[in-house]
Scaffold this motif. Structure first.
Motif, mmCIF file in Angstrom:
data_model
loop_
_atom_site.group_PDB
_atom_site.id
_atom_site.type_symbol
_atom_site.label_atom_id
_atom_site.label_comp_id
_atom_site.label_asym_id
_atom_site.label_seq_id
_atom_site.Cartn_x
_atom_site.Cartn_y
_atom_site.Cartn_z
ATOM 1 N N ASN A 33 48.841 41.816 40.148
ATOM 2 C CA ASN A 33 48.511 43.013 40.919
ATOM 3 C C ASN A 33 48.935 44.271 40.182
ATOM 4 O OD1 ASN A 33 47.314 41.686 43.057
ATOM 5 N ND2 ASN A 33 49.143 41.682 44.317
ATOM 6 N N ARG A 34 50.136 44.260 39.654
ATOM 7 C CA ARG A 34 50.644 45.453 38.960
ATOM 8 C C ARG A 34 49.949 45.673 37.621
ATOM 9 N NH1 ARG A 34 56.630 46.283 38.431
ATOM 10 N NH2 ARG A 34 55.854 48.356 38.010
ATOM 11 N N ALA A 35 49.776 44.614 36.843
ATOM 12 C CA ALA A 35 49.227 44.753 35.495
ATOM 13 C C ALA A 35 47.732 45.034 35.495
ATOM 14 C CB ALA A 35 49.518 43.494 34.691
ATOM 15 N N LEU A 36 46.998 44.409 36.403
ATOM 16 C CA LEU A 36 45.540 44.530 36.404
ATOM 17 C C LEU A 36 45.006 45.440 37.498
ATOM 18 C CD1 LEU A 36 44.698 40.758 35.843
ATOM 19 C CD2 LEU A 36 44.937 42.549 34.121
ATOM 20 N N ARG A 37 45.913 46.038 38.261
ATOM 21 C CA ARG A 37 45.545 46.910 39.380
ATOM 22 C C ARG A 37 44.632 46.182 40.372
ATOM 23 N NH1 ARG A 37 44.798 52.316 35.858
ATOM 24 N NH2 ARG A 37 47.008 52.653 35.539
ATOM 25 N N LEU A 38 45.115 45.025 40.778
ATOM 26 C CA LEU A 38 44.401 44.207 41.747
ATOM 27 C C LEU A 38 45.106 44.281 43.091
ATOM 28 C CD1 LEU A 38 43.884 40.957 39.636
ATOM 29 C CD2 LEU A 38 42.249 42.805 39.980
ATOM 30 N N ARG A 39 44.522 43.617 44.048
ATOM 31 C CA ARG A 39 45.161 43.444 45.355
ATOM 32 C C ARG A 39 44.984 41.992 45.772
ATOM 33 N NH1 ARG A 39 47.232 44.106 49.804
ATOM 34 N NH2 ARG A 39 46.744 45.071 51.753
ATOM 35 N N LEU A 40 45.708 41.116 45.067
ATOM 36 C CA LEU A 40 45.685 39.699 45.419
ATOM 37 C C LEU A 40 46.462 39.503 46.706
ATOM 38 C CD1 LEU A 40 46.299 38.082 41.931
ATOM 39 C CD2 LEU A 40 44.309 37.728 43.381
ATOM 40 N N VAL A 41 45.829 38.907 47.686
ATOM 41 C CA VAL A 41 46.434 38.691 48.995
ATOM 42 C C VAL A 41 46.476 37.186 49.255
ATOM 43 C CG1 VAL A 41 46.191 39.117 51.469
ATOM 44 C CG2 VAL A 41 45.551 40.890 49.832
ATOM 45 N N LYS A 42 47.622 36.712 49.724
ATOM 46 C CA LYS A 42 47.792 35.284 50.028
ATOM 47 C C LYS A 42 46.821 34.881 51.130
ATOM 48 C CE LYS A 42 50.247 31.368 50.242
ATOM 49 N NZ LYS A 42 49.398 30.271 49.956
ATOM 50 N N GLN A 43 46.091 33.812 50.876
ATOM 51 C CA GLN A 43 45.142 33.264 51.840
ATOM 52 C C GLN A 43 45.711 31.957 52.401
ATOM 53 O OE1 GLN A 43 42.089 34.979 52.475
ATOM 54 N NE2 GLN A 43 43.264 36.459 51.304
ATOM 55 N N GLN A 44 45.077 31.446 53.414
ATOM 56 C CA GLN A 44 45.479 30.159 53.959
ATOM 57 C C GLN A 44 45.305 29.097 52.876
ATOM 58 O OE1 GLN A 44 43.270 29.094 57.422
ATOM 59 N NE2 GLN A 44 44.629 27.412 57.940
ATOM 60 N N ASP A 45 46.253 28.172 52.792
ATOM 61 C CA ASP A 45 46.189 27.133 51.772
ATOM 62 C C ASP A 45 44.911 26.316 51.921
ATOM 63 O OD1 ASP A 45 48.631 27.901 50.764
ATOM 64 O OD2 ASP A 45 49.763 26.356 51.810
ATOM 65 N N LEU A 46 44.346 25.937 50.773
ATOM 66 C CA LEU A 46 43.170 25.073 50.766
ATOM 67 C C LEU A 46 43.643 23.641 50.934
ATOM 68 C CD1 LEU A 46 41.354 26.594 47.680
ATOM 69 C CD2 LEU A 46 40.875 27.048 50.072
ATOM 70 N N ILE A 47 43.031 22.903 51.847
ATOM 71 C CA ILE A 47 43.430 21.526 52.109
ATOM 72 C C ILE A 47 42.250 20.611 51.820
ATOM 73 C CG2 ILE A 47 44.231 19.881 53.834
ATOM 74 C CD1 ILE A 47 45.594 22.262 55.236
ATOM 75 N N TYR A 48 42.470 19.677 50.911
ATOM 76 C CA TYR A 48 41.476 18.670 50.575
ATOM 77 C C TYR A 48 41.976 17.333 51.086
ATOM 78 C CZ TYR A 48 39.367 21.960 47.279
ATOM 79 O OH TYR A 48 38.765 23.037 46.715
ATOM 80 N N ASP A 49 41.329 16.795 52.107
ATOM 81 C CA ASP A 49 41.649 15.455 52.584
ATOM 82 C C ASP A 49 40.751 14.481 51.844
ATOM 83 O OD1 ASP A 49 43.695 15.840 54.494
ATOM 84 O OD2 ASP A 49 42.223 16.729 55.850
#
Length: 142
Positions: A33-49
């Protein structure tokens, strides 16, 4: 009895990067986020059954604009797994994180992004992959 199988061939229209980093996922997201001027936001975990074989829980972060999308995915399952290979992309299990970029232009251009990733102190190594050559590329389709 005759058994039929369905073979699907997917065309992946995104850039894929493998990242080796000993940093935790939230620290790496903050650094990107700081280096690339992004806004990465935590999403709900991906679940593969995976039916009777087990389950994968993958941590992921998302940065989305009108034109581009960037995802930071942890390659190894967050939860303990009974799978032999508890990876999102077992083909490239050497990489701790995967970065998926769709419609990357400007600072998210593939060559520029690879250069910037390699320059970060939290990243030991970064590499670009052609997702169409991966055996488990369907795991990367959301």
């Amino acid at each position: 009895m005759k058994t039929l199988t369905l073979d699907c061939d997917y065309d992946c229209d995104f850039d894929l990067f493998g990242v080796v980093s000993s940093s935790r996922d939230h620290k790496l997201a903050w650094t990107l986020n700081r280096a690339l001027r992004l806004r990465l936001v935590k999403q709900q975990d991906l679940i593969y059954d995976l039916l009777t074989r087990g389950r994968l829980v993958i941590s992921n972060y998302l940065h989305a604009t009108e034109t581009a999308t960037l995802r930071l995915l942890r390659n190894r399952s967050v939860d303990p797994s009974v799978l032999k290979k508890p990876f999102l992309a077992p083909d490239i299990k050497e990489y701790d994180y995967l970065i998926q970029v769709q419609n990357g232009t400007g600072p998210l251009d593939a060559d520029e992004l690879l250069t910037q990733l390699s320059a970060l102190p939290e990243v030991q190594y970064a590499c670009r992959f052609d997702p169409n050559t991966l055996k488990f590329k369907e795991n990367l389709l959301f």
